[in-house]
Write an enzyme that holds these catalytic residues in place. Structure first.
Site, PDB file in Angstrom:
ATOM      1  N   HIS A 115      59.818   3.202  -5.081  1.00 34.83           N
ATOM      2  CA  HIS A 115      58.348   2.712  -5.295  1.00 34.83           C
ATOM      3  C   HIS A 115      57.786   2.700  -6.646  1.00 34.83           C
ATOM      4  CE1 HIS A 115      53.829   3.383  -4.577  1.00 34.83           C
ATOM      5  NE2 HIS A 115      54.055   2.767  -3.517  1.00 34.83           N
ATOM      6  N   ARG A 116      57.994   3.965  -7.259  1.00 34.11           N
ATOM      7  CA  ARG A 116      57.721   3.963  -8.792  1.00 34.11           C
ATOM      8  C   ARG A 116      56.159   4.379  -8.914  1.00 34.11           C
ATOM      9  NH1 ARG A 116      59.589   0.162 -13.270  1.00 34.11           N
ATOM     10  NH2 ARG A 116      58.351  -1.478 -12.179  1.00 34.11           N
ATOM     11  N   ASP A 117      55.518   4.436  -8.040  1.00 36.62           N
ATOM     12  CA  ASP A 117      53.869   4.705  -8.241  1.00 36.62           C
ATOM     13  C   ASP A 117      53.349   5.538  -7.320  1.00 36.62           C
ATOM     14  OD1 ASP A 117      51.546   5.075  -9.828  1.00 36.62           O
ATOM     15  OD2 ASP A 117      51.025   3.005  -9.000  1.00 36.62           O
ATOM     16  N   LEU A 118      54.100   6.600  -6.719  1.00 31.82           N
ATOM     17  CA  LEU A 118      53.700   7.390  -5.571  1.00 31.82           C
ATOM     18  C   LEU A 118      52.565   8.530  -6.008  1.00 31.82           C
ATOM     19  CD1 LEU A 118      56.991   8.426  -3.748  1.00 31.82           C
ATOM     20  CD2 LEU A 118      55.162   6.674  -3.021  1.00 31.82           C
TER      21      LEU A 118
ATOM     22  N   THR B 291      51.987   6.625 -12.469  1.00 32.28           N
ATOM     23  CA  THR B 291      50.515   7.059 -12.882  1.00 32.28           C
ATOM     24  C   THR B 291      50.831   8.399 -13.926  1.00 32.28           C
ATOM     25  OG1 THR B 291      49.584   5.839 -10.749  1.00 32.28           O
ATOM     26  CG2 THR B 291      48.433   7.842 -11.707  1.00 32.28           C
TER      27      THR B 291
END
Length: 462
Positions: free
Chosen positions: A219-222, A260
């Site tokens: 996902h890279r942006d949890l 983030t």
């Protein structure tokens, strides 16, 4: 080559209509007259486009393709056209979103997208439209194609489903499953979760991460705003959303994009990492669930980013919380700074923390053991990455951020670009460094009820 779908359609002409046989093959659509070679061929790729037309009874009557810069319309029955639409959705893009969907209200948005509640004009089912501007970045279309391909590949009840994709002059519209609940950040702002509730959320979250990893996607942006619940007043039905940075694991895609600030794994500040970045993000979320504090706290985005990048985790704060040994151990495993030693989602689900028979026992853990456990975490967190983070180089001014505080609107406001909008008498977003998603395809808007926007309050490095 065996066809997946076959039916007759009519190409209308001024004097004599022509009949064509449509064949849906694994990689293309062909249209040919009886006994002849295909005259029209449409590849099943995202750069291909089909438009749809409805009659006054809201039934499909025809579809259109661009051929030699001219749109060719082919008529058939509603039933056959619906079968075609279902069979090719998300393999190619559809055109004329306003022909099939009616916008109802604004759900929220960020620097990267805008979200609307809409209904399908054929069956009145509700969906969420996610609007991506085509000119947001130099590689905007590559990013959008990548998000669509990742969502197509993922088969999971814990991921927001992609229904179909439309394209406009300046905007790509992702028609997605509508989630009626709040995101995790909103939930934490409204209520205080007890330990059993946190366990339920964590089990769903790790199951979701395990499933996307098993399908070779990271996902890279949890973050809390990327976790949305399907229904109101329920922590069941957790769904992962916002796959705009998702990529295949071990892909050749440029990994310089991070997540983030406050939730990104420290190794994302380098150019080579794997799916364990999602596990670190889950650890940051778990920390916030059990402490109601952010792991990396700062007054500005740059302060948070600096702490996140150096990743000197200070877990002394845990001494004031009544955390069980299993909670502390799982937190330690999720926030392990060495990605090679960091626990996987599958292993995390087997952790003693999720043993229901020991929940009450863990809640009654002797508080005198807490300082020793915290000290062990501190020793583990300060060693490995101290040397690793000294040479990280990132220009924090390049990072784009959303508002830190949620905007709550009593009346829907559709945010559009002045030069392309044909929507009148609506408030336009104030000047921004970024161009926003446009909604010029929606010519009529009907606002039925007051609502609250689901606004992103976390910033994403893009």
């Amino acid at each position: 080559m065996e066809s997946q779908l076959k039916f007759i359609c009519i190409r209308q002409h001024m004097f004599l209509d022509q009949k064509y046989v449509l064949l849906l093959l694994p990689s293309k659509i062909t249209l040919s007259q009886f006994g002849k070679e295909p005259k029209y061929i449409l590849e099943l790729k995202l750069h291909s486009i089909i438009s749809w037309q409805l009659n006054h009874q809201n039934q499909l009557v025809s579809f259109g393709i661009i051929w030699n810069r001219i749109e060719k319309l082919f008529h058939s029955t509603h039933e056959d056209l619906m079968k075609l639409r279902e069979a090719i959705k998300n393999q190619i893009m559809f055109k004329t979103v306003h022909q099939l969907y009616k916008p109802l209200s604004l759900l929220g948005g960020s620097n990267l997208d805008e979200l609307y509640l809409c209904s399908d004009l054929i069956d009145n089912k509700q969906f969420q439209i996610k609007c991506h501007a085509k000119n947001q970045f130099e590689d905007s279309m590559s990013r959008i194609y990548n998000e669509i391909q990742c969502l197509n590949k993922i088969k999971s009840d814990y991921v927001q489903r992609l229904h179909e994709v439309f394209t406009g002059e300046n905007t790509v519209y992702l028609i997605q499953e509508y989630l009626d609940g709040v995101n995790l950040n909103e939930l934490l702002n409204r209520v205080t979760l007890d330990k059993p509730q946190i366990l339920i959320i964590m089990k769903q979250l790790l199951t979701a991460v395990k499933q996307i990893h098993s399908q070779n996607i990271m996902h890279r942006d949890l973050k809390p705003t990327a976790i949305v619940f399907q229904n109101k007043d329920s922590i069941e039905g957790l769904k992962l959303t916002d796959f705009h940075l998702a990529v295949p694991i071990n892909s050749q895609i440029n990994l310089s994009d991070s997540g983030t600030p406050g939730y990104a794994a420290p190794e994302t500040f380098k150019d080579n990492y794997n799916e364990k970045v999602d596990i670190f993000s889950v650890g940051c979320i778990f920390f916030k669930l059990v402490t109601k504090r952010d792991l990396f706290y700062g007054k500005t985005t740059n302060e948070i980013l600096k702490l996140n990048r150096t990743c000197k985790i200070d877990l002394q704060i845990l001494q004031i919380y009544k955390l069980s040994q299993n909670e502390l151990n799982l937190l330690k495993d999720l926030l392990e700074l060495d990605p090679e030693k960091r626990i996987s989602a599958e292993s995390a689900l087997s952790h003693p923390y999720f043993n229901n028979d020991t929940i009450q026992e863990e809640q009654l853990v002797n508080n005198q053991q807490q300082p020793l456990l915290v000290q062990n975490l501190l020793e583990r967190s300060n060693g490995f990455f101290q040397a690793k983070t000294d040479n990280f180089e990132k220009n924090v001014e390049e990072f784009l951020v959303d508002s830190e505080s949620p905007n709550i609107c009593a009346v829907p406001i559709f945010k559009v670009l002045m030069k392309d909008s044909i929507i009148s008498n609506l408030q336009v977003r104030k000047k921004s460094k970024l161009k926003k998603s446009e909604t010029q395809e929606y010519s009529q808007l009907n606002f039925l009820n007051h609502f609250q926007t689901r606004k992103s309050v976390h910033q994403t490095i893009v």
